[in-house]
Design a protein around this motif. Structure first.
Motif, PDB file in Angstrom:
ATOM      1  N   ASP A   1     -21.567 -12.378  37.142  1.00 24.37           N
ATOM      2  CA  ASP A   1     -21.341 -11.923  38.511  1.00 24.37           C
ATOM      3  C   ASP A   1     -19.851 -11.962  38.851  1.00 24.37           C
ATOM      4  N   PHE A   2     -19.509 -11.447  40.010  1.00 19.83           N
ATOM      5  CA  PHE A   2     -18.116 -11.085  40.286  1.00 19.83           C
ATOM      6  C   PHE A   2     -17.766 -11.373  41.741  1.00 19.83           C
ATOM      7  N   ILE A   3     -16.604 -11.957  41.961  1.00 19.47           N
ATOM      8  CA  ILE A   3     -16.106 -12.183  43.323  1.00 19.47           C
ATOM      9  C   ILE A   3     -14.697 -11.609  43.426  1.00 19.47           C
ATOM     10  N   THR A   4     -14.463 -10.830  44.454  1.00 19.61           N
ATOM     11  CA  THR A   4     -13.132 -10.312  44.739  1.00 19.61           C
ATOM     12  C   THR A   4     -12.621 -10.940  46.032  1.00 19.61           C
ATOM     13  N   VAL A   5     -11.390 -11.409  46.015  1.00 15.88           N
ATOM     14  CA  VAL A   5     -10.733 -11.896  47.220  1.00 15.88           C
ATOM     15  C   VAL A   5      -9.614 -10.923  47.566  1.00 15.88           C
ATOM     16  N   GLY A   6      -9.732 -10.248  48.701  1.00 16.91           N
ATOM     17  CA  GLY A   6      -8.671  -9.366  49.167  1.00 16.91           C
ATOM     18  C   GLY A   6      -7.651 -10.173  49.957  1.00 16.91           C
ATOM     19  N   LEU A   7      -6.391 -10.075  49.566  1.00  9.18           N
ATOM     20  CA  LEU A   7      -5.324 -10.779  50.281  1.00  9.18           C
ATOM     21  C   LEU A   7      -4.310  -9.776  50.811  1.00  9.18           C
ATOM     22  N   LEU A   8      -4.057  -9.844  52.106  1.00  8.59           N
ATOM     23  CA  LEU A   8      -3.010  -9.032  52.726  1.00  8.59           C
ATOM     24  C   LEU A   8      -1.773  -9.899  52.857  1.00  8.59           C
ATOM     25  N   LEU A   9      -0.649  -9.413  52.325  1.00  3.66           N
ATOM     26  CA  LEU A   9       0.567 -10.221  52.223  1.00  3.66           C
ATOM     27  C   LEU A   9       1.777  -9.527  52.831  1.00  3.66           C
ATOM     28  N   LYS A  10       2.734 -10.354  53.230  1.00  5.54           N
ATOM     29  CA  LYS A  10       4.028  -9.804  53.644  1.00  5.54           C
ATOM     30  C   LYS A  10       4.802  -9.333  52.421  1.00  5.54           C
ATOM     31  N   LYS A  11       4.691 -10.117  51.349  1.00  7.78           N
ATOM     32  CA  LYS A  11       5.379  -9.764  50.098  1.00  7.78           C
ATOM     33  C   LYS A  11       4.836 -10.609  48.965  1.00  7.78           C
ATOM     34  N   LEU A  12       5.161 -10.224  47.729  1.00 10.48           N
ATOM     35  CA  LEU A  12       4.844 -11.009  46.536  1.00 10.48           C
ATOM     36  C   LEU A  12       6.064 -11.843  46.138  1.00 10.48           C
TER      37      LEU A  12
END
Length: 524
Positions: A337-348
Motif C-alpha cells: 500500500d501507498f501513502i503520499t504526503v503533499g507539502l506546500l513550501l516556500k522553498k527547498l
C-alpha cells in the motif's frame, strides 16, 4: 433483441479503456461500477486547495504507437509553450498542427515535459541510471567505484545461471556491489521484504532492458545526438528524455475519457463495489453490486464481465463453486500500500546545481529516489516540474513524499497530523527542507497499489487457469491480473480483450502476454 451489456469493475485506466473501446468497436453497452468516489484509480489526480497531486507519478509514454495515438486523440499535444517555458524563454517541441491548443488558453491539452530522475544518497545527488562521470566518482569515492567495477566484471564472467529471486536478477545485470549500493535498500523499502524473497518477474517486467551496458551506450549516444521525438523508439523507457503529460495531471485524462463514455451512452456508477459473482458452466451469469453509501445491493446479468478489482477480492466474491486450491492461492496474494504526503513550501533547502534552468531555480527533477537508509521515505516528487499548472501559486514549491507500507501497519494507522509531522521531520533530517518553510500539508492513502511478487504468487497460474474457464470473464489491468503493469499496459490488456470479443477469440493468452514479450521497462 436487447442490447448486450458489459459489466466493468473499476474506473481506472483498464476499466475506462475497455468501456471506451466497446463503444468504439461494438454495440455492447458498458456499465462501470467503481468502489471509490474517484475516476482514474491510482492514476487519479487529487486537487488540494488548487494544488494537484499525482499519485505515484505518471509519465505518459509508451513503446506502443497505439497507446500514444489513443492518448493524443483524447488530449492533443500543445501547440505553444507552457507557462514555465514562457517565463524561462526556453524552446520546447510543440505540435505543428493548426488546431494544436495553447496551454495558456486551453485546459484539454497534453504538455511535452523534460524527464529527469535522480538518486539522493549520502545527502548527495547521483544520476539515474548511475553514470560513470566525475560527480559519481566524487560522491562514491574511488575505492567503492573500483569494487563496483570489479563486481560487475565478475558477474559478466560468471553470471547466476538460474535467477530464482529479484536479488539474482539485479546482481546479474549490475553486479553485487552496485546492487548493494543502489538497489537493495530502495527495493526493500518498496516491498517491505528482502529482495531474495521476491520473484524475479518483477524485475523482468519493470527494468528488463536496463543494465550497465545500456546505460553506458545511452550516455555515449547522448554525447553525439539527442532524440527529441515524442516516440523515442530507440531509447529505453527508463532513459527517455521527454514525455507527455496532461496539463492538470493524469486524472484529467481519465476524467475526460469518463465524460466521453457517458456522453455516448455508457454508464459509470461511483461508490459501488462488486460483492458477488455467480457462474453457470463456462460463463459468469450474475454479478452482485453493493452501493457503498446506502448498503443496497442489486443483481445484474452481464453478457460480459471485465474485472480490474484485486484478484483476491474477485475470487472471494465468487459463488460456492471455487476449488480449494484457487481459494488458497487467492488468500495468499499480497499487496503493498501507498501513502503520499503533499507539502506546500516556500522553498527547498536543496539547491539546483545542474545546468537546467527552472522557475525560482528549484531542483529540476520530476521525482527523486530517496536512497538514504535512515529514513522510511521512498521517493519525492516535485509537482512544479511535472506541470506548472499543478501548483496554484508559482512562487511556492509543491512536492509529494511517497511512503510504501502495508494496510494496518504502524505507518498506515498513524493519524494524518502525526504522519505529516513525521514526514516533515524526515525531510528536515536529510537536509531537503527547513521545517519553517512548510506552508500546508495533506495526507492521502491508497490501498492495494502494488500487487506483490511473493506470498502465493508463484502459484498464480492456478487462478489464471480457473478464470480462463469462463468465456465471458476478462481479467485486465494491474490489480485485475495481479501484475505490476504501467497504465499503458493496463490499457493494452483492455484493448486486446475487446478485440477478442470482436474477433470471437476465446483464448485469453494474448491478454496475459502484454508486458511479457514486449521490450519495455520502467524506473527502479
Amino acid at each position: 433483441m436487447s442490447q448486450k451489456k458489459a459489466i466493468i469493475a473499476g474506473a481506472g485506466p483498464a476499466g475506462l479503456t475497455a468501456a471506451y473501446e466497446l463503444l468504439e468497436k461494438t454495440d455492447i453497452r458498458p456499465v462501470i461500477y467503481e468502489m471509490s468516489g474517484d475516476i482514474g484509480g491510482i492514476s487519479k489526480t487529487v486537487n488540494y486547495k488548487g494544488n494537484r497531486i499525482d499519485i505515484g507519478g505518471h509519465r505518459f509514454f509508451s513503446k506502443s504507437d497505439r497507446v500514444m495515438a489513443w492518448w493524443q486523440n483524447i488530449m492533443p499535444l500543445q501547440g505553444a509553450p507552457a507557462k514555465d517555458d514562457i517565463l524561462l524563454k526556453r524552446e520546447v517541441p510543440v505540435s505543428e498542427k493548426a488546431d494544436a491548443p495553447d496551454p495558456e488558453e486551453s485546459s484539454r491539452v497534453m504538455l511535452i515535459r523534460s524527464r529527469l530522475s535522480r538518486i539522493f544518497f549520502l545527502r548527495k545527488f547521483f544520476d539515474y541510471p548511475v553514470s560513470l562521470n566525475f560527480r559519481t566518482v566524487s560522491n562514491l569515492g574511488l575505492n567503492r567505484l573500483i569494487k563496483v567495477g570489479l563486481s560487475y566484471l565478475k558477474i559478466r564472467l560468471c553470471p547466476i545461471r538460474e535467477e530464482k529471486s529479484l536479488e539474482d536478477f539485479f546482481i546479474n545485470r549490475f553486479g553485487e556491489e552496485l546492487y548493494l549500493t543502489f538497489f537493495r535498500d530502495y527495493t526493500e523499502k518498496v516491498w517491505g521484504v528482502p529482495c531474495n524473497r521476491i520473484r524475479p518477474e518483477w524485475g523482468a517486467q519493470r527494468i528488463k532492458g536496463l543494465s550497465v551496458t545500456s546505460a553506458i551506450l545511452h550516455a555515449l549516444k547522448a554525447m553525439i545526438s539527442s532524440d527529441t521525438s515524442i516516440d523515442q523508439k530507440d531509447t529505453e523507457t527508463s532513459l527517455i528524455e521527454q514525455f507527455m503529460y496532461p496539463k492538470f495531471g493524469p486524472g484529467q485524462m481519465w476524467e475526460e475519457v469518463a465524460r466521453r463514455i457517458q456522453e455516448r451512452g455508457g454508464e459509470i456508477h461511483m461508490h459501488h463495489r462488486v460483492v458477488g459473482v455467480k457462474t453457470n458452466g463456462k460463463t459468469v451469469s450474475g454479478v452482485q453490486v453493493q452501493n457503498g453509501l446506502t448498503g443496497e445491493e442489486i443483481s445484474l446479468s452481464p453478457d460480459y464481465f471485465f474485472s480490474t478489482m484485486p484478484v483476491k477480492e474477485l475470487i472471494q466474491s465468487f459463488d460456492g463453486n471455487v476449488p480449494e486450491p484457487v481459494k488458497d492461492v487467492a488468500s495468499g496474494l499480497i499487496y503493498r500500500d501507498f501513502i503520499t504526503v503533499g507539502l506546500l513550501l516556500k522553498k527547498l533547502k536543496i539547491r539546483n546545481e545542474t545546468r537546467i534552468r527552472t522557475v525560482n531555480n528549484i531542483v529540476p527533477d520530476n521525482w527523486i529516489y530517496i536512497q538514504e537508509r535512515d529514513v522510511k521515505l521512498g521517493r519525492l516528487q516535485v509537482f512544479n516540474n511535472w506541470s506548472p499548472y499543478m501548483v496554484k501559486a508559482s512562487d511556492n514549491v509543491w512536492i509529494g513524499l511517497e511512503y510504501f507500507c502495508n494496510e494496518g501497519d504502524a505507518l498506515w494507522s498513524m493519524a494524518d497530523a502525526d504522519f505529516a509531522r513525521f514526514a516533515i521531520h524526515e525531510l528536515t533530517k536529510i537536509d531537503v527542507i527547513e521545517e519553517a518553510d512548510v506552508i500546508d500539508h495533506v495526507v492521502i492513502r491508497m490501498p492495494k497499489t502494488y500487487p506483490a511478487y511473493f506470498g502465493s504468487y508463484d502459484r498464480f497460474h492456478v487462478i489464471r487457469d480457473f478464470a480462463g474457464r469462463f468465456e465471458n470473464l476478462f481479467l485486465i489491468g494491474r490489480n485485475g491480473m495481479h501484475k505490476y503493469n504501467n497504465a499503458d499496459h493496463s490499457m493494452l490488456t483492455a484493448m486486446i480483450a475487446v478485440e477478442n470479443i470482436v474477433n470471437g477469440v476465446s483464448s485469453k493468452n494474448n491478454i496475459w502476454e502484454v508486458n511479457t514479450e514486449e521490450e519495455y521497462h520502467e524506473d527502479k
